[in-house]
Structure formats: C-alpha cells, structure tokens
Design a protein around this motif. Structure first.
Motif, PDB file in Angstrom:
ATOM      1  N   THR A 152       0.246  -7.791  -2.599  1.00  0.00           N
ATOM      2  CA  THR A 152       1.418  -8.434  -1.999  1.00  0.00           C
ATOM      3  C   THR A 152       1.792  -9.678  -2.795  1.00  0.00           C
ATOM      4  OG1 THR A 152       0.640  -7.764   0.172  1.00  0.00           O
ATOM      5  CG2 THR A 152       2.317  -9.467   0.124  1.00  0.00           C
ATOM      6  N   ASP A 220       9.022  -2.250  -2.741  1.00  0.00           N
ATOM      7  CA  ASP A 220       7.741  -1.807  -2.199  1.00  0.00           C
ATOM      8  C   ASP A 220       7.530  -0.361  -2.615  1.00  0.00           C
ATOM      9  OD1 ASP A 220       9.651  -0.930   0.133  1.00  0.00           O
ATOM     10  OD2 ASP A 220       7.771   0.161   0.405  1.00  0.00           O
ATOM     11  N   TRP A 234       3.976  -4.578  -2.326  1.00  0.00           N
ATOM     12  CA  TRP A 234       5.184  -5.138  -1.730  1.00  0.00           C
ATOM     13  C   TRP A 234       5.437  -6.474  -2.435  1.00  0.00           C
ATOM     14  CZ3 TRP A 234       5.335  -9.025   2.649  1.00  0.00           C
ATOM     15  CH2 TRP A 234       6.659  -9.282   3.040  1.00  0.00           C
TER      16      TRP A 234
END
Ligand SMILES: NC(=O)c1ccc[n+]([C@@H]2O[C@H](COP(=O)([O-])OP(=O)(O)OC[C@H]3O[C@@H](n4cnc5c(N)ncnc54)[C@H](O)[C@@H]3O)[C@@H](O)[C@H]2O)c1
Length: 342
Positions: A152, A220, A234
């Motif tokens: 992330t 993503d 993401w």
C-alpha cells in the motif's frame, strides 16, 4: 589508474542524489553538468565542484571525453539519451523508470550489448537495510513458500507539484502517474521479494482528485506470479501526506513486513528480526525529501564497483526490464480493462 570522467545530465530535483555520491567515489571525477536551463546546471556544478556546464549533452560528452553519464531527465528522455550516450562510448546510470515503452527499454538493452557499455537503472530502495533483510530471509528458504503479498502506498502530490513541471502528469512525457513515478519503487520491491516470473497482471487505474493532469492518481490490482502467489497493491497520490509505505508477505513459516524503510522478519515460533536505516551510514546529498530515502549512494557505489570489475551492475537493463514489463502491463490492463497474460 586514471579517474573515470563523469557527467550529470539533467540538473533538477534528483540530480544531487547522483552528483554527490558520484563525486565521493575515489575512482571518479565529476567533470560537468548539463541542463537545458543554464542556471540549474551552474547551481549543480557549484554543488558538485565541477567547472564546466553545458546545455547540450552531446557536446558535453564529446568535449569532456566522458566515460560515464548519470541521466536525471524526464522519463521520455531516458531511452534516447541513454542510447546516444552509450553509442558515444559512455557507461550509463539512469533514473527510474528505464523507459515509458517496453520497446524503448529493449532498445537500451540491445544498445548496451552492441556497444559493450554498462547500463544501470536506479531502484535505490533495494539497498535499504530493511529490504536487504527481507530479501535474504525470503531467499534463504527459512520462511518456507511465499503464500501471498500486499503493498500500500498512500501519498500526496498537490496540484502545484504538477503545475510546476512541464512533463509530470502527462502520458507522453511522464508515461503515467502514481504507478510509474511513485509506486514503481514499491512494486519493484514486491516483484523482487516474491522473486518469481509474472504470469498475469490485472489493474484498475483512475484519476479521481487531480483534474488538471492526464494520468492516473490511483491504481489497484493484482500481480499473479507463475508459482501461484498473488500480490495485491493499492496506490494513490491524494492522501493527506506521504504515509509510510506498507508491504507484507505471508509465508508458510512466518511473514515479512516493510514499513517505510524498516524491514521485519517474523517467524511463527516467535523469533523476530528487524533492520532499520543506520544513522552512521547517512550521506549528505545537499537536501531532498526524506521519502527518496538514503540509498542512492549504496547503489551508485555498487555501479562503480561493477564498472571497475568489468561486470554488469546488480540492477542492470535486464533486471530493470522485468519491472518495466510489469508496469507497462499495468497500464495496458488499466487502459483496456482486461487482464494481461504474459
Ligand atoms: N529514485 C528516486 O527516488 C527519484 C526521486 C525523484 C525523481 N526521480 C527520477 O529522476 C528523474 C528526474 O526527476 P526530477 O524530479 O529531478 O525532474 P526535474 O524536472 O526536477 O528535472 C529534470 C531536469 O532535466 C532538464 N532537462 C529536460 N530536458 C533536457 C535535455 N534535453 N537536456 C538537458 N536537460 C534537460 C530540465 O530542465 C530539468 O532541470 C525522473 O526519472 C524521476 O522519476 C527519482
């Protein structure tokens, strides 16, 4: 032995991360800087302690009889400048990404092969202590098989970041947005850590919060590896600030976790190993945001060691090509809405 004569092409924000570590090499003399903007070239020349400045890189390579150039240019210029520099006899260390289009990246590799020059591509975060710990734990086999991975990145790039640049935010000159510019480091680590060939790429891209730019500010997707591992990611450029990048890999006998530059290896039996940046290894680049990390100097050391040994640098064109292939497939998937199969 005569010192290698080095030039820096592109004197924008990242250039001190090249000029300063290159200048710290015993085997190197930074001869000159080049930028279309004379004022920028002069400012960097002062910082790097070199006397000559140029606005034309060909003239610089010729006049200074350069052995090596560092390319710190907008993305679309990496392939043509790298190829010309190699044809003129220089080894090349270019900033990421090696190119925008896969065929241009391949042409760079072909040119390095044809000229016998060395081609290196910057992915400095592989040299962070945390990355080194994680990679060696995974490669040792002690964690067992990799089961799944995730990453992330939630950062912030304000409108001024794009407004102040003539290439950022464009498809033809930057080649994309958050994937190819910011998240590429984390995606490269994810691919390198899992260490297997990619089989499929499925990505969704959108521009939600940056109406003045053409490219994506969020992405993503899932990277499917040949060994069956799925890596989910993401990334966006519209968080409140540059939050710490998070990366996790679940394994048969434990897991690894990267938080910004800290690496952690956790075994199911309770043993835990941590690696953080070592303040003793800090290097003065003369400024620059902390999210660029401190490892340019380590990769640049390795690049010059390889040149001295007559070898290819660790992150050479072929190695960087694998990440380029992944990134290009993400854009293909994101633009067509279809899964890309390798
Ligand atoms: N590894 C990292 O963490 C990291 C961080 C920031 C930037 N980068 C990369 O570094 C590269 C440069 O980024 P930046 O932020 O320094 O960009 P920048 O826009 O600040 O600097 C680029 C410079 O190139 C000059 N230039 C453009 N065309 C030229 C030409 N034909 N000849 C000579 N000079 C020319 C511009 O005048 C400008 O000064 C990009 O590839 C970027 O992705 C990497």
């Amino acid at each position: 032995m005569a010192k290698l004569r080095v030039g820096i092409i592109g004197c924008g924000r990242i250039s001190p991360f090249h000029g300063m570590p290159a200048g710290a090499q015993e085997s190197v003399t930074v001869r000159a800087c080049c930028d279309l903007r004379q004022d920028r070239a002069e400012e960097r020349a002062k910082l790097f302690g070199c006397r000559r400045t140029y606005t034309d890189y060909r003239e610089m390579i010729r006049a200074e009889k350069l052995d090596v150039v560092h390319i710190c240019l907008p993305h679309y210029l990496h392939p043509p400048v790298a190829i010309e520099a190699m044809q003129m006899g220089c080894h090349v260390l270019t900033e990421k990404p090696m190119a925008i289009r896969l065929e241009d990246a391949q042409a760079m590799i072909d040119c390095a092969d044809a000229t016998g020059r060395r081609l290196g591509v910057i992915f400095q975060n592989r040299y962070n202590a945390g990355s080194v710990l994680i990679k060696s734990a995974l490669d040792s086999g002690r964690l067992g098989r990799v089961l799944a991975a995730k990453a992330t990145l939630t950062w912030y790039r304000p409108p001024e970041y794009y407004a102040g640049s003539d290439w950022k935010g464009t498809w033809d000159r930057e080649g994309g947005g958050v994937i190819i510019d910011q998240a590429i480091h984390t995606l490269d680590l994810l691919r390198w850590f899992v260490g297997d060939e990619i089989a499929t790429i499925d990505t969704h891209i959108a521009n939600r919060e940056h109406p003045t730019i053409e490219v994506e500010d969020v992405a993503d997707g899932v990277i499917g590896f040949r060994n069956g591992v799925r890596a989910a990611f993401w990334a966006n450029n519209y968080y409140s600030h540059d939050a710490q990048v998070e990366l996790d890999i679940a394994c048969e006998h434990g897991s690894v976790r990267m938080l910004a530059e800290e690496g952690r290896v956790i075994f199911d039996d309770g043993r835990e190993f941590i690696a953080r940046p070592n303040p003793a290894e800090s290097f003065d680049y003369g400024g620059g945001p902390s999210y660029w990390g401190a490892s340019h100097v380590k990769q640049i050391d390795q690049f010059y060691e390889a040149i001295a040994a007559g070898e290819s640098p660790e992150i050479d064109g072929r190695e960087a090509f694998k990440t380029q292939q992944m990134v290009c497939a993400m854009y293909e998937s994101g633009k067509t809405g279809r899964r890309v199969t390798f």
